[in-house]
Design a protein around this motif. Structure first.
Motif, mmCIF file in Angstrom:
data_model
loop_
_atom_site.group_PDB
_atom_site.id
_atom_site.type_symbol
_atom_site.label_atom_id
_atom_site.label_comp_id
_atom_site.label_asym_id
_atom_site.label_seq_id
_atom_site.Cartn_x
_atom_site.Cartn_y
_atom_site.Cartn_z
ATOM 1 N N GLY A 7 0.780 -1.232 0.000
ATOM 2 C CA GLY A 7 0.000 0.000 0.000
ATOM 3 C C GLY A 7 0.806 1.273 0.000
ATOM 4 O O GLY A 7 0.247 2.356 0.222
ATOM 5 N N GLU A 8 2.095 1.207 -0.275
ATOM 6 C CA GLU A 8 2.969 2.367 -0.129
ATOM 7 C C GLU A 8 2.507 3.549 -0.976
ATOM 8 O O GLU A 8 2.404 4.681 -0.490
ATOM 9 N N LEU A 9 2.228 3.327 -2.255
ATOM 10 C CA LEU A 9 1.850 4.429 -3.143
ATOM 11 C C LEU A 9 0.468 4.962 -2.803
ATOM 12 O O LEU A 9 0.239 6.176 -2.773
ATOM 13 N N LEU A 10 -0.450 4.065 -2.531
ATOM 14 C CA LEU A 10 -1.809 4.464 -2.187
ATOM 15 C C LEU A 10 -1.833 5.266 -0.894
ATOM 16 O O LEU A 10 -2.521 6.287 -0.790
ATOM 17 N N ILE A 11 -1.074 4.848 0.079
ATOM 18 C CA ILE A 11 -1.028 5.559 1.360
ATOM 19 C C ILE A 11 -0.359 6.913 1.204
ATOM 20 O O ILE A 11 -0.772 7.899 1.820
ATOM 21 N N ALA A 12 0.674 6.996 0.354
ATOM 22 C CA ALA A 12 1.303 8.287 0.084
ATOM 23 C C ALA A 12 0.296 9.256 -0.516
ATOM 24 O O ALA A 12 0.252 10.443 -0.160
ATOM 25 N N ALA A 13 -0.548 8.767 -1.418
ATOM 26 C CA ALA A 13 -1.574 9.618 -2.021
ATOM 27 C C ALA A 13 -2.577 10.092 -0.977
ATOM 28 O O ALA A 13 -2.998 11.263 -0.987
ATOM 29 N N HIS A 14 -2.954 9.207 -0.057
ATOM 30 C CA HIS A 14 -3.908 9.576 0.990
ATOM 31 C C HIS A 14 -3.313 10.629 1.923
ATOM 32 O O HIS A 14 -3.997 11.568 2.323
ATOM 33 N N LYS A 15 -2.048 10.466 2.270
ATOM 34 C CA LYS A 15 -1.414 11.422 3.171
ATOM 35 C C LYS A 15 -1.372 12.825 2.566
ATOM 36 O O LYS A 15 -1.447 13.822 3.282
ATOM 37 N N MET A 16 -1.243 12.885 1.245
ATOM 38 C CA MET A 16 -1.210 14.185 0.564
ATOM 39 C C MET A 16 -2.607 14.714 0.250
ATOM 40 O O MET A 16 -2.749 15.803 -0.314
ATOM 41 N N GLY A 17 -3.639 13.941 0.584
ATOM 42 C CA GLY A 17 -5.012 14.377 0.350
ATOM 43 C C GLY A 17 -5.442 14.325 -1.093
ATOM 44 O O GLY A 17 -6.421 14.970 -1.481
ATOM 45 N N ILE A 18 -4.736 13.548 -1.921
ATOM 46 C CA ILE A 18 -5.061 13.463 -3.338
ATOM 47 C C ILE A 18 -6.407 12.758 -3.518
ATOM 48 O O ILE A 18 -6.666 11.718 -2.929
ATOM 49 N N ALA A 19 -7.267 13.337 -4.349
ATOM 50 C CA ALA A 19 -8.591 12.805 -4.692
ATOM 51 C C ALA A 19 -9.596 12.895 -3.544
ATOM 52 O O ALA A 19 -10.734 12.475 -3.701
ATOM 53 N N LYS A 20 -9.192 13.474 -2.427
ATOM 54 C CA LYS A 20 -10.116 13.579 -1.301
ATOM 55 C C LYS A 20 -11.319 14.443 -1.649
ATOM 56 O O LYS A 20 -12.459 14.148 -1.274
ATOM 57 N N GLU A 21 -11.058 15.526 -2.404
ATOM 58 C CA GLU A 21 -12.145 16.434 -2.750
ATOM 59 C C GLU A 21 -13.129 15.804 -3.729
ATOM 60 O O GLU A 21 -14.272 16.244 -3.853
ATOM 61 N N ASN A 22 -12.702 14.745 -4.441
ATOM 62 C CA ASN A 22 -13.580 14.080 -5.406
ATOM 63 C C ASN A 22 -14.370 12.926 -4.787
ATOM 64 O O ASN A 22 -15.155 12.282 -5.479
ATOM 65 N N GLY A 23 -14.142 12.657 -3.518
ATOM 66 C CA GLY A 23 -14.867 11.588 -2.839
ATOM 67 C C GLY A 23 -14.576 10.206 -3.392
ATOM 68 O O GLY A 23 -15.443 9.329 -3.389
ATOM 69 N N ALA A 24 -13.357 9.990 -3.869
ATOM 70 C CA ALA A 24 -12.998 8.706 -4.467
ATOM 71 C C ALA A 24 -12.963 7.598 -3.416
ATOM 72 O O ALA A 24 -12.674 7.837 -2.251
ATOM 73 N N ALA A 47 -0.837 -3.983 4.087
ATOM 74 C CA ALA A 47 -1.586 -2.842 3.575
ATOM 75 C C ALA A 47 -2.871 -2.619 4.370
ATOM 76 O O ALA A 47 -3.227 -1.482 4.709
ATOM 77 N N LYS A 48 -3.570 -3.718 4.685
ATOM 78 C CA LYS A 48 -4.799 -3.606 5.478
ATOM 79 C C LYS A 48 -4.508 -3.033 6.858
ATOM 80 O O LYS A 48 -5.247 -2.179 7.367
ATOM 81 N N PHE A 49 -3.439 -3.504 7.470
ATOM 82 C CA PHE A 49 -3.072 -3.020 8.799
ATOM 83 C C PHE A 49 -2.778 -1.521 8.768
ATOM 84 O O PHE A 49 -3.186 -0.778 9.671
ATOM 85 N N ARG A 50 -2.086 -1.065 7.748
ATOM 86 C CA ARG A 50 -1.671 0.338 7.674
ATOM 87 C C ARG A 50 -2.839 1.272 7.404
ATOM 88 O O ARG A 50 -2.743 2.468 7.706
ATOM 89 N N THR A 51 -3.921 0.779 6.809
ATOM 90 C CA THR A 51 -5.063 1.639 6.476
ATOM 91 C C THR A 51 -6.293 1.293 7.305
ATOM 92 O O THR A 51 -7.403 1.719 6.962
ATOM 93 N N SER A 52 -6.127 0.534 8.374
ATOM 94 C CA SER A 52 -7.273 0.125 9.188
ATOM 95 C C SER A 52 -8.011 1.351 9.717
ATOM 96 O O SER A 52 -7.406 2.323 10.166
ATOM 97 N N GLY A 53 -9.321 1.299 9.622
ATOM 98 C CA GLY A 53 -10.132 2.412 10.088
ATOM 99 C C GLY A 53 -10.480 3.416 9.010
ATOM 100 O O GLY A 53 -11.287 4.318 9.251
ATOM 101 N N ASP A 54 -9.903 3.297 7.817
ATOM 102 C CA ASP A 54 -10.237 4.206 6.725
ATOM 103 C C ASP A 54 -11.359 3.589 5.897
ATOM 104 O O ASP A 54 -11.137 2.608 5.182
#
Length: 273
Positions: free
Chosen positions: A72-89, A104-111
């Motif tokens: 999940g490294e790339l996906l999590i990096a995108a989330h940390k930068m708030g990418i696509a957050k405004e589009n409700g992806a 990856a599941k452990f690192r994003t648990s709760g999202d």
């Protein structure tokens, strides 16, 4: 067919064996970096992850698939930068390694925006037109045959909605480093791991995609883990090749984007037509 299956099993077995602990373990796992990687190199790698994530996920919307997400490294990096957050992806991360998916599941648990499942990019477990955006980073280059790459691209087309976005990357067969390896050291430089930009464009067009933008990375004179070599303190004590490559990526490419075609690794953004 037998060789292809053997290579795929070897690749899966490698990622299933990955067990790391301690600081920066996730970054080291994602890029198969050794445990004693210098902090300077890790810092550069984090910057690469951020730039690659920004290019890959910027503009993403609706349902987004990270095909071959690893830990999940790339996906999590995108989330940390708030990418696509405004589009409700909403995001689906998929990988063939249960081990990496567990991390990856452990690192994003709760999202609630992120879910994961196991699968292969050459036979995606989704119905047609399920996604608005697909990202597949560092995956096509690991496939065993050109046929596997063609199958994966066709699968990306199948699960994308009309006009959907696709971001993929490849290693440049015509970079200075790969040319040196081929003609000076006699190494085999061949698809699907290595392609020229025109060859990769043809692959994408045959699968029903049109390139919109590309971005090159890694302009070092010597690729790989030179920082591990016992000769590095003599030949490059100040990590000059990494510093020069970073300067090109940050300062020169925005002014002359066509120089991206000389990068060792090239990301391509395209759309389904």
């Amino acid at each position: 067919m037998k060789d292809r299956l053997c290579l795929e099993r070897e690749e899966l077995a490698f990622w299933e064996r990955q067990r790391r602990c301690g600081g920066d373990c996730d970054l080291k796992m994602a890029r198969d970096l050794p445990d004693d990687t210098p902090q300077f190199i890790l810092h550069l790698q984090r910057e690469f992850e951020d730039r690659a994530a920004a290019f890959s996920f910027a503009g993403s919307r609706g349902m987004v698939l990270d095909a071959g997400c690893g830990n999940g490294e790339l996906l999590i990096a995108a989330h940390k930068m708030g990418i696509a957050k405004e589009n409700g992806a909403r995001f689906i991360g998929m990988d063939f390694s249960a081990n990496m998916l567990g991390r990856a599941k452990f690192r994003t648990s709760g999202d609630p925006r992120v879910a994961f499942l196991q699968g292969s990019i050459t036979s995606l477990p989704f119905v047609d037109r399920s996604f608005d955006w697909v990202v597949s980073s560092g995956v096509l280059t690991c496939l065993a045959t050109p046929q596997s790459m063609a199958e994966a691209l066709q699968e990306f087309n199948r699960v994308l909605c009309p006009g959907g976005g696709l971001v993929v990357d490849f290693f440049n067969r015509l970079s200075h480093y790969t040319l040196a390896r081929r003609y000076l050291f006699g190494e085999r430089i061949a698809p699907p791991e290595y392609l020229s930009f025109s060859e990769f464009r043809n692959q994408l067009e045959n699968a029903g995609f049109q390139i919109e933008e590309h971005l090159g990375f890694d302009f070092k004179l010597c690729q790989g883990y030179l920082f591990m070599s016992r000769y590095r303190p003599v030949v490059d004590p100040a990590y000059l090749q990494e510093r020069i490559s970073q300067l090109l990526e940050k300062r020169i490419l925005p002014v002359w984007p066509k120089l991206s075609l000389f990068g060792y690794r090239i990301y391509v953004r395209c759309k389904k037509i």
